[in-house]
Design a protein around this motif. Structure first.
Motif, PDB file in Angstrom:
ATOM      1  N   SER A   1       0.648  -0.906   0.083  1.00  0.00           N
ATOM      2  CA  SER A   1       0.123  -0.311   0.211  1.00  0.00           C
ATOM      3  C   SER A   1       0.748   1.286   0.046  1.00  0.00           C
ATOM      4  N   ARG A   2       1.991   1.481   0.754  1.00  0.00           N
ATOM      5  CA  ARG A   2       3.217   2.301   0.820  1.00  0.00           C
ATOM      6  C   ARG A   2       3.287   3.035  -0.715  1.00  0.00           C
ATOM      7  N   GLN A   3       3.787   1.894  -1.309  1.00  0.00           N
ATOM      8  CA  GLN A   3       4.510   1.681  -2.507  1.00  0.00           C
ATOM      9  C   GLN A   3       3.559   1.831  -3.696  1.00  0.00           C
ATOM     10  N   MET A   4       2.641   1.583  -3.033  1.00  0.00           N
ATOM     11  CA  MET A   4       1.254   1.744  -4.194  1.00  0.00           C
ATOM     12  C   MET A   4       0.717   3.800  -4.652  1.00  0.00           C
ATOM     13  N   ARG A   5       1.123   4.345  -2.597  1.00  0.00           N
ATOM     14  CA  ARG A   5       0.629   5.405  -2.810  1.00  0.00           C
ATOM     15  C   ARG A   5       2.220   6.527  -3.094  1.00  0.00           C
ATOM     16  N   ARG A   6       3.632   5.949  -3.206  1.00  0.00           N
ATOM     17  CA  ARG A   6       4.565   6.571  -4.144  1.00  0.00           C
ATOM     18  C   ARG A   6       4.676   5.830  -4.664  1.00  0.00           C
ATOM     19  N   ARG A   7       4.353   5.495  -5.765  1.00  0.00           N
ATOM     20  CA  ARG A   7       5.126   5.147  -6.890  1.00  0.00           C
ATOM     21  C   ARG A   7       4.400   4.351  -8.123  1.00  0.00           C
ATOM     22  N   GLY A   8       2.328   4.232  -7.656  1.00  0.00           N
ATOM     23  CA  GLY A   8       1.374   4.232  -8.153  1.00  0.00           C
ATOM     24  C   GLY A   8       1.332   3.458  -8.785  1.00  0.00           C
ATOM     25  N   LEU A   9      -0.037   2.593  -9.555  1.00  0.00           N
ATOM     26  CA  LEU A   9      -0.156   1.521  -9.819  1.00  0.00           C
ATOM     27  C   LEU A   9       0.787  -0.026 -10.890  1.00  0.00           C
ATOM     28  N   GLY A  10       1.843   0.439 -10.790  1.00  0.00           N
ATOM     29  CA  GLY A  10       3.120   0.042 -10.670  1.00  0.00           C
ATOM     30  C   GLY A  10       3.408  -0.531  -9.898  1.00  0.00           C
ATOM     31  N   ALA A  11       3.481  -0.574  -8.836  1.00  0.00           N
ATOM     32  CA  ALA A  11       4.009  -1.021  -8.093  1.00  0.00           C
ATOM     33  C   ALA A  11       2.631  -2.461  -7.332  1.00  0.00           C
ATOM     34  N   LEU A  12       1.375  -2.533  -7.976  1.00  0.00           N
ATOM     35  CA  LEU A  12       0.656  -3.359  -7.765  1.00  0.00           C
ATOM     36  C   LEU A  12       1.385  -4.329  -9.586  1.00  0.00           C
ATOM     37  N   LYS A  13       1.404  -3.778  -9.922  1.00  0.00           N
ATOM     38  CA  LYS A  13       1.490  -4.692 -11.355  1.00  0.00           C
ATOM     39  C   LYS A  13       2.200  -5.194 -10.759  1.00  0.00           C
ATOM     40  N   LYS A  14       3.537  -5.036 -10.695  1.00  0.00           N
ATOM     41  CA  LYS A  14       4.922  -5.769  -9.990  1.00  0.00           C
ATOM     42  C   LYS A  14       3.880  -7.479  -8.967  1.00  0.00           C
ATOM     43  N   HIS A  15       3.531  -7.020  -8.443  1.00  0.00           N
ATOM     44  CA  HIS A  15       3.443  -7.343  -7.097  1.00  0.00           C
ATOM     45  C   HIS A  15       2.471  -8.522  -7.746  1.00  0.00           C
ATOM     46  N   LEU A  16       1.160  -8.768  -8.416  1.00  0.00           N
ATOM     47  CA  LEU A  16       0.213  -8.769  -9.041  1.00  0.00           C
ATOM     48  C   LEU A  16       1.333 -10.304 -10.094  1.00  0.00           C
ATOM     49  N   GLN A  17       2.172  -9.658 -11.085  1.00  0.00           N
ATOM     50  CA  GLN A  17       2.975 -10.734 -11.724  1.00  0.00           C
ATOM     51  C   GLN A  17       4.074 -11.200 -10.521  1.00  0.00           C
ATOM     52  N   ARG A  18       4.612 -10.986  -9.966  1.00  0.00           N
ATOM     53  CA  ARG A  18       4.759 -12.166  -9.058  1.00  0.00           C
ATOM     54  C   ARG A  18       4.311 -13.173  -8.072  1.00  0.00           C
ATOM     55  N   VAL A  19       3.140 -12.658  -7.559  1.00  0.00           N
ATOM     56  CA  VAL A  19       2.544 -13.618  -7.152  1.00  0.00           C
ATOM     57  C   VAL A  19       1.623 -14.729  -8.004  1.00  0.00           C
ATOM     58  N   TYR A  20       1.262 -14.506  -9.494  1.00  0.00           N
ATOM     59  CA  TYR A  20       0.914 -15.301 -10.324  1.00  0.00           C
ATOM     60  C   TYR A  20       1.835 -16.182 -10.664  1.00  0.00           C
ATOM     61  N   ALA A  21       3.164 -15.372 -10.737  1.00  0.00           N
ATOM     62  CA  ALA A  21       3.976 -16.224 -12.121  1.00  0.00           C
ATOM     63  C   ALA A  21       4.240 -17.230 -11.009  1.00  0.00           C
ATOM     64  N   LEU A  22       3.849 -17.601  -9.508  1.00  0.00           N
ATOM     65  CA  LEU A  22       5.112 -18.200  -8.501  1.00  0.00           C
ATOM     66  C   LEU A  22       4.070 -19.350  -8.609  1.00  0.00           C
ATOM     67  N   GLU A  23       2.405 -18.609  -8.720  1.00  0.00           N
ATOM     68  CA  GLU A  23       1.215 -19.507  -8.592  1.00  0.00           C
ATOM     69  C   GLU A  23       1.321 -19.900  -9.700  1.00  0.00           C
ATOM     70  N   LYS A  24       1.952 -20.315 -10.941  1.00  0.00           N
ATOM     71  CA  LYS A  24       1.642 -20.695 -12.071  1.00  0.00           C
ATOM     72  C   LYS A  24      -0.142 -19.897 -13.070  1.00  0.00           C
ATOM     73  N   GLY A  25      -0.482 -19.337 -12.825  1.00  0.00           N
ATOM     74  CA  GLY A  25      -1.707 -18.528 -12.675  1.00  0.00           C
ATOM     75  C   GLY A  25      -1.590 -17.863 -13.754  1.00  0.00           C
ATOM     76  N   ALA A  26      -2.706 -18.373 -14.983  1.00  0.00           N
ATOM     77  CA  ALA A  26      -2.285 -17.017 -15.790  1.00  0.00           C
ATOM     78  C   ALA A  26      -3.482 -15.846 -16.241  1.00  0.00           C
ATOM     79  N   ILE A  27      -2.754 -14.613 -16.369  1.00  0.00           N
ATOM     80  CA  ILE A  27      -2.967 -13.342 -15.744  1.00  0.00           C
ATOM     81  C   ILE A  27      -2.598 -12.566 -17.107  1.00  0.00           C
ATOM     82  N   ARG A  28      -3.803 -11.376 -17.238  1.00  0.00           N
ATOM     83  CA  ARG A  28      -3.152 -10.218 -18.478  1.00  0.00           C
ATOM     84  C   ARG A  28      -3.587  -9.562 -17.511  1.00  0.00           C
ATOM     85  N   ILE A  29      -2.442  -8.360 -17.863  1.00  0.00           N
ATOM     86  CA  ILE A  29      -2.591  -6.496 -17.000  1.00  0.00           C
ATOM     87  C   ILE A  29      -2.347  -5.857 -17.787  1.00  0.00           C
ATOM     88  N   SER A  30      -4.028  -5.374 -18.202  1.00  0.00           N
ATOM     89  CA  SER A  30      -2.813  -3.656 -18.518  1.00  0.00           C
ATOM     90  C   SER A  30      -2.842  -2.713 -17.817  1.00  0.00           C
TER      91      SER A  30
END
Lengths: 150, 165
Positions: free
Chosen positions: B56-85
């Protein structure tokens, strides 16, 4: 989705939440519930089918998937199964995450969940948590002899 | 009768124990049974507010890019198919199936009807105190397939998270 790698924090927070809502009893009730609804279908089935080797089979999978640092020993003839946990991944993560406060009695769930399965099946369950503050513990499961059971 | 010894170091394996999803699912079921459905959302909100505070702190500082990075990490780890724009003001992501839901079903367990809160309550809580709001646009409880949206709030007031069932 909560990644399974973040689960330990969610688990610790769940214990905290339950204790605030319903006291220690709510936490213990949950551990019983989890043991009955989850371990009864996994650990219990394996021990029922393979005897004490079921412990080996159960923990072989979980500890490897959890990337634990451990030594596991099985002596089927003597009826002894032992885990020496050099570094428990769950406790280690909880100690490492400085921004959260772990549930103080976190490690007790291991004593509660597995004892509930193994003791009624004729095994002694001993978990030494004296070094849990350093993410270390040891577990010994021994098959009770016929004489012990009597 | 066998005598076996196994010695493993943490570095010998990848930390990925999918059965934790089962334990969480059972935990949600227990909380609902004992304290009601609202307690499930409250528990997950408390967890997310505390554990994902750095995100949340990173989202306040850096915006949605921080969330994008988090989602990519989580779904890559769990091998889940995800599409982000992702743009400065909006992040949209589509999940083909939820790896947690898939694993729980594969193991023969029933998925709690409140498992949806692992998306709704969790991302809602992550957005609290940030300039962004979360919307669960679509969710299929059978597979966990979902469409989710995070967008910049229209005014400075921090609205409650908007969600759809």
């Amino acid at each position: 989705m909560i990644s399974c790698t973040d689960f330990i924090a969610a688990y610790s927070e769940l214990f905290e939440f339950l204790e605030k809502r319903g006291g220690e009893k709510a936490v213990n009730d949950f551990w019983n519930y989890l043991s009955d609804h989850y371990l009864a279908k996994t650990l219990k089935r394996l021990v029922k089918k393979h005897g004490i080797r079921g412990c080996w089979l159960y923990w072989k999978q979980t500890l490897n998937e959890e990337a634990a640092d451990f030594t596991m020993e099985l002596d089927e003839a003597a009826g002894i199964f032992r885990i020496t946990m050099h570094r428990c991944p769950s406790k280690w993560h909880l100690l490492k995450w400085r921004h959260i406060k772990p549930y103080p009695e976190y490690c007790l769930h291991c004593d509660h969940l597995y004892r509930r399965i193994l003791e009624p099946m004729g095994y002694r369950y001993h978990l030494d948590l004296t070094e849990s503050g350093r993410a270390r513990c040891s577990l010994v499961v021994t098959r009770k002899s016929i004489k012990d059971k009597g | 009768m066998k005598k076996l010894i196994m010695r493993r170091k943490a570095s010998d394996n990848v930390y990925l124990h999918r059965d934790f999803h089962n334990a969480l699912n059972i935990g949600l079921g227990y909380v609902e049974k004992r304290f009601g459905a609202n307690a499930v959302a409250e528990y997950l909100r408390r967890f997310a507010k505390s554990f994902y505070a750095p995100l949340s702190r990173q989202m306040r500082r850096r915006g949605l890019g921080a969330l994008k990075k988090h989602l990519q990490r989580v779904y890559a780890l769990e091998k889940g198919a995800i599409r982000i724009s992702c743009s400065r003001d909006e992040l949209r992501f589509k999940v083909k199936y939820c790896p947690a839901v898939r694993h729980i079903r594969k193991m023969g367990f029933e998925v709690s009807p409140l498992f949806i809160e692992t998306e709704r309550a969790v991302y809602g809580a992550i957005c609290e105190g940030t300039p962004f709001a979360h919307e669960l646009v679509r969710y299929d409880p059978t597979t966990g397939k979902s469409v989710q949206r995070f967008c910049r709030r229209q005014n400075k007031t921090l609205f409650a998270t908007k969600t759809h069932k």
